[in-house]
Design a protein around this motif. Structure first.
Motif, PDB file in Angstrom:
ATOM      1  N   THR A  34      25.963 127.674 -17.874  1.00  0.00           N
ATOM      2  CA  THR A  34      26.391 128.820 -18.991  1.00  0.00           C
ATOM      3  C   THR A  34      27.623 128.646 -19.287  1.00  0.00           C
ATOM      4  O   THR A  34      28.359 128.818 -20.432  1.00  0.00           O
ATOM      5  N   SER A  35      28.575 128.453 -18.203  1.00  0.00           N
ATOM      6  CA  SER A  35      30.223 128.338 -18.234  1.00  0.00           C
ATOM      7  C   SER A  35      30.416 127.065 -19.066  1.00  0.00           C
ATOM      8  O   SER A  35      31.162 127.152 -20.052  1.00  0.00           O
ATOM      9  N   PHE A  36      29.716 125.736 -18.820  1.00  0.00           N
ATOM     10  CA  PHE A  36      29.710 124.727 -19.858  1.00  0.00           C
ATOM     11  C   PHE A  36      29.337 125.047 -21.260  1.00  0.00           C
ATOM     12  O   PHE A  36      29.996 124.472 -22.217  1.00  0.00           O
ATOM     13  N   MET A  37      28.453 125.865 -21.401  1.00  0.00           N
ATOM     14  CA  MET A  37      27.818 126.079 -23.004  1.00  0.00           C
ATOM     15  C   MET A  37      29.005 127.058 -23.520  1.00  0.00           C
ATOM     16  O   MET A  37      28.976 127.049 -24.668  1.00  0.00           O
ATOM     17  N   TYR A  38      29.945 127.765 -22.643  1.00  0.00           N
ATOM     18  CA  TYR A  38      30.927 128.575 -23.457  1.00  0.00           C
ATOM     19  C   TYR A  38      31.956 127.505 -24.059  1.00  0.00           C
ATOM     20  O   TYR A  38      32.247 127.926 -25.334  1.00  0.00           O
ATOM     21  N   LEU A  39      32.133 126.603 -23.157  1.00  0.00           N
ATOM     22  CA  LEU A  39      33.132 125.576 -23.751  1.00  0.00           C
ATOM     23  C   LEU A  39      32.312 124.589 -25.095  1.00  0.00           C
ATOM     24  O   LEU A  39      33.106 124.437 -26.079  1.00  0.00           O
ATOM     25  N   ILE A  40      31.017 124.358 -24.949  1.00  0.00           N
ATOM     26  CA  ILE A  40      30.486 123.612 -26.023  1.00  0.00           C
ATOM     27  C   ILE A  40      30.350 124.344 -27.261  1.00  0.00           C
ATOM     28  O   ILE A  40      30.692 123.956 -28.525  1.00  0.00           O
ATOM     29  N   SER A  41      30.370 125.640 -27.232  1.00  0.00           N
ATOM     30  CA  SER A  41      30.213 126.727 -28.269  1.00  0.00           C
ATOM     31  C   SER A  41      31.756 126.592 -29.029  1.00  0.00           C
ATOM     32  O   SER A  41      31.703 126.779 -30.180  1.00  0.00           O
ATOM     33  N   GLY A  42      32.656 126.777 -28.207  1.00  0.00           N
ATOM     34  CA  GLY A  42      34.009 126.963 -28.894  1.00  0.00           C
ATOM     35  C   GLY A  42      34.398 125.861 -29.442  1.00  0.00           C
ATOM     36  O   GLY A  42      34.900 125.883 -30.476  1.00  0.00           O
ATOM     37  N   LEU A  87      23.359 132.681 -26.178  1.00  0.00           N
ATOM     38  CA  LEU A  87      22.365 132.429 -24.991  1.00  0.00           C
ATOM     39  C   LEU A  87      22.873 132.299 -23.749  1.00  0.00           C
ATOM     40  O   LEU A  87      22.832 132.649 -22.494  1.00  0.00           O
ATOM     41  N   ALA A  88      24.441 131.522 -23.799  1.00  0.00           N
ATOM     42  CA  ALA A  88      25.095 131.321 -22.522  1.00  0.00           C
ATOM     43  C   ALA A  88      25.578 132.710 -21.868  1.00  0.00           C
ATOM     44  O   ALA A  88      25.349 132.835 -20.639  1.00  0.00           O
ATOM     45  N   SER A  89      25.928 133.486 -22.817  1.00  0.00           N
ATOM     46  CA  SER A  89      26.561 134.874 -22.316  1.00  0.00           C
ATOM     47  C   SER A  89      25.448 135.779 -21.796  1.00  0.00           C
ATOM     48  O   SER A  89      25.548 136.216 -20.975  1.00  0.00           O
ATOM     49  N   THR A  90      24.437 135.786 -22.806  1.00  0.00           N
ATOM     50  CA  THR A  90      23.312 136.847 -22.317  1.00  0.00           C
ATOM     51  C   THR A  90      22.748 136.219 -20.732  1.00  0.00           C
ATOM     52  O   THR A  90      22.258 136.845 -20.059  1.00  0.00           O
ATOM     53  N   GLY A  91      22.641 134.827 -20.798  1.00  0.00           N
ATOM     54  CA  GLY A  91      21.927 134.233 -19.573  1.00  0.00           C
ATOM     55  C   GLY A  91      22.942 134.685 -18.580  1.00  0.00           C
ATOM     56  O   GLY A  91      22.436 134.784 -17.482  1.00  0.00           O
ATOM     57  N   SER A  92      24.139 134.466 -18.533  1.00  0.00           N
ATOM     58  CA  SER A  92      24.938 134.792 -17.449  1.00  0.00           C
ATOM     59  C   SER A  92      24.828 136.198 -17.139  1.00  0.00           C
ATOM     60  O   SER A  92      24.961 136.632 -15.986  1.00  0.00           O
ATOM     61  N   MET A  93      24.961 137.313 -17.785  1.00  0.00           N
ATOM     62  CA  MET A  93      24.625 138.500 -17.525  1.00  0.00           C
ATOM     63  C   MET A  93      23.605 138.894 -16.751  1.00  0.00           C
ATOM     64  O   MET A  93      23.604 139.313 -15.662  1.00  0.00           O
TER      65      MET A  93
END
Length: 111
Positions: A91-99, A10-16
């Motif tokens: 979305t950037s913060f969601m990358y961190l949460i996912s990792g 969701l974060a990556s597609t949302g950013s795109m």
């Protein structure tokens, strides 16, 4: 693991999608985005989103952290704007949460 992957996807597609809106259909300006702005945001927002998408699909937290750090400076900048593009910060913060969740899930499976 499904929630972790879903957050990353969701974060990556949302950013795109946000980048495409910013670059091609920007509701805040009636002018075309300048080439240098287009290039800089492509490098700092769109490509990290692609890295995060890959990291989500192949379940690599290191790629999620790379995408987070890569997009963080401009995401913090856009997060302070009074526009829909402040969502880049989320979305950037969601990358961190996912990792982080990927690592926690992996450690709990090893026990």
């Amino acid at each position: 693991m499904k929630l972790t992957i879903l957050i990353g996807l969701l974060a990556s597609t949302g950013s795109m999608i946000l980048w495409i809106i910013f670059a091609l259909f920007n509701p805040y300006t009636h002018e075309r985005v300048e080439n240098d702005v287009l290039f800089i945001t492509l490098i700092t927002l769109f490509i990290p989103a692609c890295v995060a998408l890959l990291g989500s699909v192949i379940k690599r937290p290191s790629l999620m952290f790379i995408a987070f750090l890569w997009s963080l400076p401009i995401s913090l900048y856009t997060a302070m704007t009074p526009s829909m593009f402040k969502m880049f910060g989320l979305t950037s913060f969601m990358y961190l949460i996912s990792g982080i969740l990927m690592i926690r899930k992996r450690r709990s499976q090893q026990r």
